[in-house]
Design a protein around this motif. Structure first.
Motif, mmCIF file in Angstrom:
data_model
loop_
_atom_site.group_PDB
_atom_site.id
_atom_site.type_symbol
_atom_site.label_atom_id
_atom_site.label_comp_id
_atom_site.label_asym_id
_atom_site.label_seq_id
_atom_site.Cartn_x
_atom_site.Cartn_y
_atom_site.Cartn_z
ATOM 1 N N GLU A 1 -7.013 18.162 18.907
ATOM 2 C CA GLU A 1 -8.134 18.715 19.682
ATOM 3 C C GLU A 1 -9.026 19.569 18.791
ATOM 4 N N ARG A 2 -8.411 20.348 17.935
ATOM 5 C CA ARG A 2 -9.185 21.220 17.053
ATOM 6 C C ARG A 2 -10.031 20.383 16.098
ATOM 7 N N ALA A 3 -9.427 19.356 15.505
ATOM 8 C CA ALA A 3 -10.159 18.496 14.581
ATOM 9 C C ALA A 3 -11.337 17.825 15.281
ATOM 10 N N VAL A 4 -11.100 17.290 16.463
ATOM 11 C CA VAL A 4 -12.153 16.600 17.203
ATOM 12 C C VAL A 4 -13.270 17.571 17.568
ATOM 13 N N PHE A 5 -12.919 18.749 18.047
ATOM 14 C CA PHE A 5 -13.933 19.732 18.429
ATOM 15 C C PHE A 5 -14.785 20.124 17.232
ATOM 16 N N VAL A 6 -14.143 20.437 16.117
ATOM 17 C CA VAL A 6 -14.875 20.867 14.919
ATOM 18 C C VAL A 6 -15.806 19.758 14.433
ATOM 19 N N LEU A 7 -15.292 18.551 14.331
ATOM 20 C CA LEU A 7 -16.100 17.455 13.793
ATOM 21 C C LEU A 7 -17.262 17.089 14.718
ATOM 22 N N ARG A 8 -17.037 17.185 16.026
ATOM 23 C CA ARG A 8 -18.077 16.805 16.978
ATOM 24 C C ARG A 8 -19.066 17.936 17.232
ATOM 25 N N GLU A 9 -18.563 19.107 17.575
ATOM 26 C CA GLU A 9 -19.430 20.198 18.019
ATOM 27 C C GLU A 9 -20.097 20.937 16.868
ATOM 28 N N VAL A 10 -19.429 21.023 15.745
ATOM 29 C CA VAL A 10 -19.983 21.782 14.617
ATOM 30 C C VAL A 10 -20.724 20.863 13.647
ATOM 31 N N PHE A 11 -20.097 19.724 13.326
ATOM 32 C CA PHE A 11 -20.664 18.854 12.291
ATOM 33 C C PHE A 11 -21.355 17.616 12.857
ATOM 34 N N ASP A 12 -21.338 17.465 14.177
ATOM 35 C CA ASP A 12 -22.102 16.432 14.868
ATOM 36 C C ASP A 12 -21.785 15.025 14.386
ATOM 37 N N LEU A 13 -20.522 14.764 14.055
ATOM 38 C CA LEU A 13 -20.120 13.407 13.705
ATOM 39 C C LEU A 13 -20.068 12.562 14.963
ATOM 40 N N ASP A 14 -20.342 11.258 14.815
ATOM 41 C CA ASP A 14 -20.259 10.406 15.998
ATOM 42 C C ASP A 14 -18.799 10.080 16.291
ATOM 43 N N TYR A 15 -18.565 9.564 17.490
ATOM 44 C CA TYR A 15 -17.189 9.361 17.943
ATOM 45 C C TYR A 15 -16.446 8.324 17.101
ATOM 46 N N ASP A 16 -17.166 7.328 16.600
ATOM 47 C CA ASP A 16 -16.514 6.317 15.764
ATOM 48 C C ASP A 16 -16.001 6.934 14.461
ATOM 49 N N GLU A 17 -16.809 7.810 13.852
ATOM 50 C CA GLU A 17 -16.393 8.474 12.613
ATOM 51 C C GLU A 17 -15.172 9.360 12.859
ATOM 52 N N ILE A 18 -15.209 10.111 13.962
ATOM 53 C CA ILE A 18 -14.094 11.005 14.283
ATOM 54 C C ILE A 18 -12.830 10.196 14.555
ATOM 55 N N ALA A 19 -12.991 9.067 15.245
ATOM 56 C CA ALA A 19 -11.847 8.206 15.552
ATOM 57 C C ALA A 19 -11.154 7.754 14.272
ATOM 58 N N GLU A 20 -11.945 7.403 13.254
ATOM 59 C CA GLU A 20 -11.385 7.011 11.961
ATOM 60 C C GLU A 20 -10.611 8.162 11.330
ATOM 61 N N ALA A 21 -11.148 9.374 11.474
ATOM 62 C CA ALA A 21 -10.545 10.540 10.820
ATOM 63 C C ALA A 21 -9.234 10.957 11.475
ATOM 64 N N VAL A 22 -9.118 10.791 12.798
ATOM 65 C CA VAL A 22 -7.925 11.288 13.507
ATOM 66 C C VAL A 22 -7.012 10.167 13.990
ATOM 67 N N ASP A 23 -7.342 8.927 13.602
ATOM 68 C CA ASP A 23 -6.511 7.769 13.968
ATOM 69 C C ASP A 23 -6.367 7.611 15.483
ATOM 70 N N LYS A 24 -7.489 7.735 16.180
ATOM 71 C CA LYS A 24 -7.528 7.506 17.625
ATOM 72 C C LYS A 24 -8.651 6.527 17.927
ATOM 73 N N SER A 25 -8.664 5.966 19.109
ATOM 74 C CA SER A 25 -9.771 5.102 19.509
ATOM 75 C C SER A 25 -10.980 5.965 19.872
ATOM 76 N N PRO A 26 -12.192 5.423 19.746
ATOM 77 C CA PRO A 26 -13.375 6.200 20.154
ATOM 78 C C PRO A 26 -13.298 6.684 21.601
ATOM 79 N N ALA A 27 -12.729 5.859 22.500
ATOM 80 C CA ALA A 27 -12.607 6.275 23.902
ATOM 81 C C ALA A 27 -11.682 7.472 24.036
ATOM 82 N N ALA A 28 -10.567 7.452 23.296
ATOM 83 C CA ALA A 28 -9.631 8.579 23.338
ATOM 84 C C ALA A 28 -10.279 9.834 22.764
#
Length: 309
Positions: A138-165
């Motif tokens: 949750e922390r990784a997703v929040f930081v990458l999305r809210e602070v660094f504005d990465l798109d969900y596909d990029e974050i999914a790659e970084a945390v090994d989750k699906s974009p929907a998750a």
């Protein structure tokens, strides 16, 4: 990669090619180094651990075939995030045996950090403590999305989750943080005014002035790490906090500084920094005081640390 140094380059004097330019891997790493440090630091709350993550990132990056990398920034962020996630879980176990309250490692930051309101807020001591209440992913997703504005596909790659998750995780994390972060955006100027009033009240022993700027349910957290004397539990309530601050004033001098993007105070004994005190402000009153005394967490106060998005 042949000729690549085994320690992360700190400046463009490392890993120079024959034409006095860094090789492509080094150049890319250096171009994004401050961003990668900030990602790791916001995930870990520890500058020392963030530096270790950058070292690990460099070692993995140095072995990558750059011909297959389409977006070097995204690839580096992905490596850094994965390394930080592994270290975050280790850090969590370390915190379980930590003596007294655990506070983030303070950074001396340049005044211009405050000009980026979102960045300053994201590295503030108050926000880092809120992020501590999130799980690692949750922390990784929040930081990458809210602070660094990465798109969900990029974050999914970084945390090994699906974009929907990742979208669901981001939604939960955003709601969790919103319920716990300071109410309303507090500008550095407001923080500076509150700290100046706080400093005058403490230094003059003006109890009434001190009571006027502290919230009734103010909380003081002191982090000595079992090395320096500090309260082993939160000090809660205006009277108890004022009493502790009075004792601090008798032993130390207070000096303003820019810490984690916001004004803070350096507490000194005989000219040497003994502690850093940051504040949380809600509705114009100080609701949280965070004093870091653990000497192992004060090394990054010797020079400014560059954070960026």
């Amino acid at each position: 990669m042949a000729g690549t140094p085994q320690t992360a380059p700190e400046d463009r004097g490392d890993a120079m090619s024959q034409d006095d330019r860094p090789d492509p891997a080094t150049e890319a790493f250096l171009a994004h180094r401050n961003l990668l440090f900030t990602v790791a630091y916001e995930m870990l709350g520890s500058a020392a651990d963030a530096e270790d993550v950058l070292q690990e990132t460099w070692l993995r990056w140095a072995g990558v075939d750059l011909d297959i990398v389409q977006d070097r920034r995204a690839y580096l962020v992905r490596i850094t995030t994965r390394q930080a996630l592994g270290r975050l879980r280790t850090l969590g176990r370390r915190k379980e045996s930590y003596v007294g309250p655990w506070l983030p490692e303070p950074l001396l930051t340049a005044p211009d950090v405050a000009e980026d309101v979102e960045l300053a807020d994201s590295v503030s001591m108050a926000m880092l403590l809120v992020l501590e209440t999130l799980g690692p992913t949750e922390r990784a997703v929040f930081v990458l999305r809210e602070v660094f504005d990465l798109d969900y596909d990029e974050i999914a790659e970084a945390v090994d989750k699906s974009p929907a998750a990742v979208r669901q995780i981001a939604h939960r994390a955003r709601a969790h943080v919103a319920a716990r972060r300071p109410r309303g955006v507090v500008s550095p100027a407001e923080t500076r005014d509150a700290l100046e009033a706080f400093q005058r009240a403490v230094e003059t022993g003006d109890l009434q002035r001190l009571l006027d700027i502290l919230a009734p349910d103010v909380v003081l957290l002191t982090d000595g790490g079992g090395i320096k004397r500090a309260a082993l539990a939160p000090v809660v309530g205006i009277d108890r906090v004022a009493e502790v601050l009075g004792r601090i004033a008798e032993a130390m001098s207070l000096r303003p500084a820019q810490v984690n993007g916001y004004p803070a105070l350096l507490l000194q004994i005989d000219g040497e920094v003994d502690a850093v005190m940051a504040v949380r402000i809600d509705d114009g009153l100080i609701t949280g005081l965070y004093a870091v005394r653990n000497p192992e967490k004060l090394s990054h106060l010797e020079r400014e640390t560059t954070v960026s998005r």
